[in-house]
Motif scaffolding. Structure first.
Motif, PDB file in Angstrom:
ATOM      1  N   GLY A 162       9.748  18.164  23.282  1.00  0.00           N
ATOM      2  CA  GLY A 162       9.173  16.944  23.853  1.00  0.00           C
ATOM      3  C   GLY A 162      10.217  15.843  23.880  1.00  0.00           C
ATOM      4  O   GLY A 162      10.418  15.134  22.899  1.00  0.00           O
ATOM      5  N   VAL A 163      10.894  15.713  25.028  1.00  0.00           N
ATOM      6  CA  VAL A 163      11.967  14.722  25.143  1.00  0.00           C
ATOM      7  C   VAL A 163      11.375  13.321  25.114  1.00  0.00           C
ATOM      8  O   VAL A 163      10.464  13.006  25.877  1.00  0.00           O
ATOM      9  N   GLU A 164      11.880  12.477  24.220  1.00  0.00           N
ATOM     10  CA  GLU A 164      11.402  11.092  24.153  1.00  0.00           C
ATOM     11  C   GLU A 164      12.352  10.134  24.852  1.00  0.00           C
ATOM     12  O   GLU A 164      11.953   9.052  25.292  1.00  0.00           O
ATOM     13  N   LYS A 165      13.621  10.526  24.928  1.00  0.00           N
ATOM     14  CA  LYS A 165      14.612   9.633  25.538  1.00  0.00           C
ATOM     15  C   LYS A 165      15.787  10.464  26.032  1.00  0.00           C
ATOM     16  O   LYS A 165      16.231  11.381  25.336  1.00  0.00           O
ATOM     17  N   GLU A 166      16.256  10.154  27.224  1.00  0.00           N
ATOM     18  CA  GLU A 166      17.466  10.789  27.746  1.00  0.00           C
ATOM     19  C   GLU A 166      18.438   9.704  28.127  1.00  0.00           C
ATOM     20  O   GLU A 166      18.028   8.688  28.695  1.00  0.00           O
ATOM     21  N   LEU A 167      19.687   9.907  27.836  1.00  0.00           N
ATOM     22  CA  LEU A 167      20.675   8.943  28.325  1.00  0.00           C
ATOM     23  C   LEU A 167      21.970   9.645  28.641  1.00  0.00           C
ATOM     24  O   LEU A 167      22.275  10.700  28.077  1.00  0.00           O
ATOM     25  N   MET A 168      22.724   9.053  29.569  1.00  0.00           N
ATOM     26  CA  MET A 168      24.024   9.602  29.932  1.00  0.00           C
ATOM     27  C   MET A 168      25.054   9.072  28.954  1.00  0.00           C
ATOM     28  O   MET A 168      25.082   7.878  28.662  1.00  0.00           O
ATOM     29  N   LEU A 169      25.888   9.967  28.469  1.00  0.00           N
ATOM     30  CA  LEU A 169      27.025   9.552  27.650  1.00  0.00           C
ATOM     31  C   LEU A 169      28.288   9.805  28.465  1.00  0.00           C
ATOM     32  O   LEU A 169      28.502  10.921  28.952  1.00  0.00           O
ATOM     33  N   HIS A 170      29.098   8.755  28.597  1.00  0.00           N
ATOM     34  CA  HIS A 170      30.358   8.867  29.332  1.00  0.00           C
ATOM     35  C   HIS A 170      31.523   8.820  28.354  1.00  0.00           C
ATOM     36  O   HIS A 170      31.360   8.377  27.205  1.00  0.00           O
ATOM     37  N   GLY A 171      32.676   9.217  28.835  1.00  0.00           N
ATOM     38  CA  GLY A 171      33.869   9.137  27.996  1.00  0.00           C
ATOM     39  C   GLY A 171      34.065   7.710  27.497  1.00  0.00           C
ATOM     40  O   GLY A 171      33.978   6.764  28.280  1.00  0.00           O
ATOM     41  N   GLY A 172      34.296   7.570  26.204  1.00  0.00           N
ATOM     42  CA  GLY A 172      34.480   6.243  25.614  1.00  0.00           C
ATOM     43  C   GLY A 172      33.238   5.679  24.978  1.00  0.00           C
ATOM     44  O   GLY A 172      33.307   4.710  24.215  1.00  0.00           O
ATOM     45  N   ASP A 173      32.085   6.274  25.278  1.00  0.00           N
ATOM     46  CA  ASP A 173      30.828   5.806  24.665  1.00  0.00           C
ATOM     47  C   ASP A 173      30.730   6.333  23.228  1.00  0.00           C
ATOM     48  O   ASP A 173      31.134   7.467  22.942  1.00  0.00           O
ATOM     49  N   VAL A 174      30.152   5.503  22.377  1.00  0.00           N
ATOM     50  CA  VAL A 174      29.901   5.928  21.000  1.00  0.00           C
ATOM     51  C   VAL A 174      28.411   5.758  20.724  1.00  0.00           C
ATOM     52  O   VAL A 174      27.819   4.719  21.060  1.00  0.00           O
ATOM     53  N   LEU A 175      27.808   6.772  20.166  1.00  0.00           N
ATOM     54  CA  LEU A 175      26.390   6.730  19.809  1.00  0.00           C
ATOM     55  C   LEU A 175      26.299   6.815  18.284  1.00  0.00           C
ATOM     56  O   LEU A 175      26.963   7.652  17.673  1.00  0.00           O
ATOM     57  N   VAL A 176      25.491   5.930  17.711  1.00  0.00           N
ATOM     58  CA  VAL A 176      25.348   5.891  16.251  1.00  0.00           C
ATOM     59  C   VAL A 176      23.865   6.005  15.932  1.00  0.00           C
ATOM     60  O   VAL A 176      23.059   5.277  16.512  1.00  0.00           O
ATOM     61  N   TRP A 177      23.524   6.922  15.044  1.00  0.00           N
ATOM     62  CA  TRP A 177      22.121   6.968  14.623  1.00  0.00           C
ATOM     63  C   TRP A 177      22.025   7.149  13.116  1.00  0.00           C
ATOM     64  O   TRP A 177      22.875   7.764  12.490  1.00  0.00           O
ATOM     65  N   GLY A 178      20.980   6.533  12.559  1.00  0.00           N
ATOM     66  CA  GLY A 178      20.826   6.587  11.109  1.00  0.00           C
ATOM     67  C   GLY A 178      19.478   6.014  10.704  1.00  0.00           C
ATOM     68  O   GLY A 178      18.565   5.887  11.524  1.00  0.00           O
ATOM     69  N   GLY A 179      19.378   5.662   9.410  1.00  0.00           N
ATOM     70  CA  GLY A 179      18.127   5.109   8.899  1.00  0.00           C
ATOM     71  C   GLY A 179      16.985   6.080   9.108  1.00  0.00           C
ATOM     72  O   GLY A 179      17.120   7.284   8.880  1.00  0.00           O
ATOM     73  N   ASP A 180      15.857   5.569   9.596  1.00  0.00           N
ATOM     74  CA  ASP A 180      14.683   6.423   9.819  1.00  0.00           C
ATOM     75  C   ASP A 180      14.926   7.448  10.923  1.00  0.00           C
ATOM     76  O   ASP A 180      14.160   8.406  11.061  1.00  0.00           O
ATOM     77  N   SER A 181      15.958   7.217  11.736  1.00  0.00           N
ATOM     78  CA  SER A 181      16.258   8.166  12.821  1.00  0.00           C
ATOM     79  C   SER A 181      17.389   9.121  12.456  1.00  0.00           C
ATOM     80  O   SER A 181      17.843   9.887  13.317  1.00  0.00           O
TER      81      SER A 181
END
Ligand code: SIN
Ligand code: FE2
Length: 219
Positions: A162-181
């Motif tokens: 069950g996809v809740e969110k989709e996003l495009m990641l491009h070269g140079g992008d940084v994604l950070v996740w933590g805490g409750d996620s």
């Protein structure tokens, strides 16, 4: 932290899902690529056997004190590269600092990554829904750096499907996740060629993690 306050102070950061932050175009990838190939000259990219008797779909290597490994016995972190029998190549200071800065900007203080996994995606490769849960602690965030071909990153949230969110990641992008996620299910859709950037033929993703919990000495 209020998302509005956060994003108005730091317009370059978007909270795209609770406690998942996109730092778009955060880093120049050319120098990172050069370092990746230096690391791969010591500890080559390879597919690893999985406990189910298959191989990982994606080639990978590691740098830093601990590397993520998979074999018939399971998934874990190891200080030595099973292919070379030697410690993983050292984590460059620039990598360590990049992860620390991205985490800090996302509200996660004192991120001291001790494991850096480098995935090498070819066109046609994908990464199914999974949690990053082989680490010895979940207080630290995950910092994920994209290089090369764009990818569709999927967030499934607390359950595998069950996809809740989709996003495009491009070269140079940084994604950070933590805490409750920190333990959200996530994955990467099949990598495709990009007509806008025909020179790109592959994607790399570097994920920085804290694999081993620091034991504080009692004084
Ligand atoms: C991962 O989930 O370990 C990699 C994510 C990505 O390639 O963007
Ligand atoms: Fe992951």
């Amino acid at each position: 932290m209020s998302q509005d306050l956060f994003s108005s102070q730091r317009p370059d950061i978007q909270e795209i899902y609770p406690e998942v932050y996109l730092l778009a175009d955060f880093v120049d990838t050319q120098p990172l690529l050069q370092v990746i190939w230096e690391i791969a000259a010591q500890s080559p990219f390879r597919k690893m056997q999985t406990p189910m008797g298959h191989y990982t779909g994606i080639e990978l290597t590691n740098c830093g004190p601990y590397g993520w490994v998979s074999d018939s016995k399971g998934y874990r972190y190891a200080a030595k590269d099973p292919l070379t029998g030697k410690p993983w190549p050292a984590m460059p200071q620039s990598f360590f600092q990049l992860a620390k800065d991205a985490a800090f900007k996302s509200g996660f203080k004192n991120f001291n990554s001790d494991a850096c996994l480098i995935n090498h995606y070819q066109i046609g490769d994908k990464l199914g829904s999974h949690q990053d849960k082989d680490e010895g602690e979940f207080d630290s965030p995950i910092v994920s750096v994209s290089i090369g071909l764009p990818a569709t990153f999927q967030i499934f949230g607390k359950t595998r499907s069950g996809v809740e969110k989709e996003l495009m990641l491009h070269g140079g992008d940084v994604l950070v996740w933590g805490g409750d996620s920190r333990l959200i299910y996530h994955g990467v859709k099949t990598i495709k060629a990009d007509k806008q950037q025909p020179n790109l033929t592959e994607r790399f993703n570097i994920t920085f993690r804290k694999a081993v919990k620091e034991v504080k000495n009692k004084v």
